[in-house]
Design an enzyme around this catalytic site. Structure first.
Site, PDB file in Angstrom:
ATOM      1  N   GLU A   5       4.204   3.500 -11.140  1.00  0.00           N
ATOM      2  CA  GLU A   5       4.930   4.319 -10.161  1.00  0.00           C
ATOM      3  C   GLU A   5       6.257   4.850 -10.695  1.00  0.00           C
ATOM      4  O   GLU A   5       6.645   5.984 -10.396  1.00  0.00           O
ATOM      5  CB  GLU A   5       5.158   3.519  -8.877  1.00  0.00           C
ATOM      6  N   HIS A  37      -0.026  -4.038   0.798  1.00  0.00           N
ATOM      7  CA  HIS A  37      -0.786  -2.881   1.243  1.00  0.00           C
ATOM      8  C   HIS A  37      -0.475  -2.488   2.684  1.00  0.00           C
ATOM      9  O   HIS A  37      -1.060  -1.535   3.191  1.00  0.00           O
ATOM     10  CB  HIS A  37      -2.292  -3.135   1.110  1.00  0.00           C
TER      11      HIS A  37
END
Length: 333
Positions: free
Chosen positions: A68, A137
């Site tokens: 990321e 998540h």
């Protein structure tokens, strides 16, 4: 014979509306490029970008490594070179490796260069719970970015908003963190396809009119708040629901107009209440509408703990009963 036919609204899911909105933006501007993990051939884990690499090519829809920070750094370079990158963070909890890039570079570059440099980019983040996912998540980390000067932070709650807001975010010269309520991806609604968006990117909207109390909410909790408002209506209480849509900046007039009308306010979100968006909204209402209040501003949100295992998430997430309990407490004051 004059043809007065108007294109009928299309029914689609939030997921399909986001896809259609990005497709429209890419067709309108060849400088729009998409970056993210598995967004190309797979179409993303939620299939939000499905078919876009096939139609626009691998140069404009890029499958990236699982990194990321590298994805965000690449997007910064692209934006400085005149592109409009749209970055997908696969899940909300995956954004933290890119946090330094977003806070130190994306948010500050325009200010640090005294307005000479712009970073027009969109950071898409599926967020919130309710999907039974594993750790990292299911999070609601929007307050981190709303707190950061230099970023616009928005979230859609309907297919129509998803379709138009993603295009407005991509067209913005400011960096936009675009939160998508992942548990609502497959909910359907009508989308008016026209030449202009019905609302500005930073506008809040009243989703349900009411006179006794205001529920201020956004994203995945809008549907829950609307159901709670219907339940309250059955018991004789008229509840107004305000969907913020933009978390930074806030549409102060819409919030305050509603609270001045009803005299009571409750802020609802999935994130922990401690230092969450509700704290800022409550402070705004207390400061600007104090003499109109009939009761303290209440907050309904997640508990001040790390997001729990999926088997416990329904206890953690605000539900209709918790909202209605807050309504009762406000009315009893």
């Amino acid at each position: 014979m004059v043809d007065n036919a108007v294109a009928a609204p299309q029914k689609m899911t939030i997921a399909k509306a986001l896809n259609a909105g990005m497709r429209a933006a890419m067709e309108a501007d060849p400088k729009v490029v998409l970056l993210g993990e598995d967004i190309g051939k797979l179409g993303g884990v939620f299939r939000i970008t499905e078919g876009l690499q096939k139609d626009f090519g691998e140069d404009r829809v890029l499958d990236t490594p699982l990194a990321e920070s590298g994805i965000m750094g690449t997007a910064v370079g692209l934006a400085l070179r005149g592109y409009r990158p749209v970055v997908e963070i696969q899940f909300d909890g995956f954004v933290y490796p890119a946090f330094d890039q977003i806070i130190s570079q994306v948010a500050k570059m325009h200010y640090r260069s005294q307005g000479h440099l712009k970073l027009p980019m969109v950071i898409r983040i599926p967020y919130g719970g309710g999907i039974g996912a594993v750790e990292h998540h299911s999070e609601s980390n929007e307050a981190y970015f709303a707190h950061t000067a230099g970023l616009r932070v928005v979230t859609s709650s309907t297919p129509e908003d998803a379709y138009w807001m993603i295009q407005q975010a991509i067209a913005s010269d400011d960096p936009v963190v675009f939160y998508e309520p992942k548990r609502r991806y497959h909910e359907r609604g009508e989308v008016e396809l026209g030449d202009a968006a019905p609302l500005g990117l930073n506008d809040a909207v009243v989703r349900a009119e009411g006179s006794d109390l205001t529920l201020v909410t956004y994203g995945p909790m809008v549907k829950t708040a609307l159901i709670a408002a219907q339940a309250a209506e059955a018991e004789g209480t008229s509840v107004e629901v305000v969907d913020l849509r933009s978390l930074s900046p806030l549409d102060r007039p819409t919030i305050l107009d509603s609270v001045v009308k009803t005299g009571r306010a409750i802020v609802v979100h999935e994130a922990q209440t401690f230092l969450g968006m509700g704290a800022e909204v409550a402070a705004l209402i207390q400061q600007e509408a104090f003499y109109h209040l009939e009761a303290p501003v209440l907050r309904v949100g997640g508990y001040n703990i790390p997001y729990p295992p999926s088997r416990h998430e329904e206890v953690f997430l605000p539900d209709i009963d918790r909202i209605l309990d807050a309504v009762d407490r406000s009315l009893a004051y």
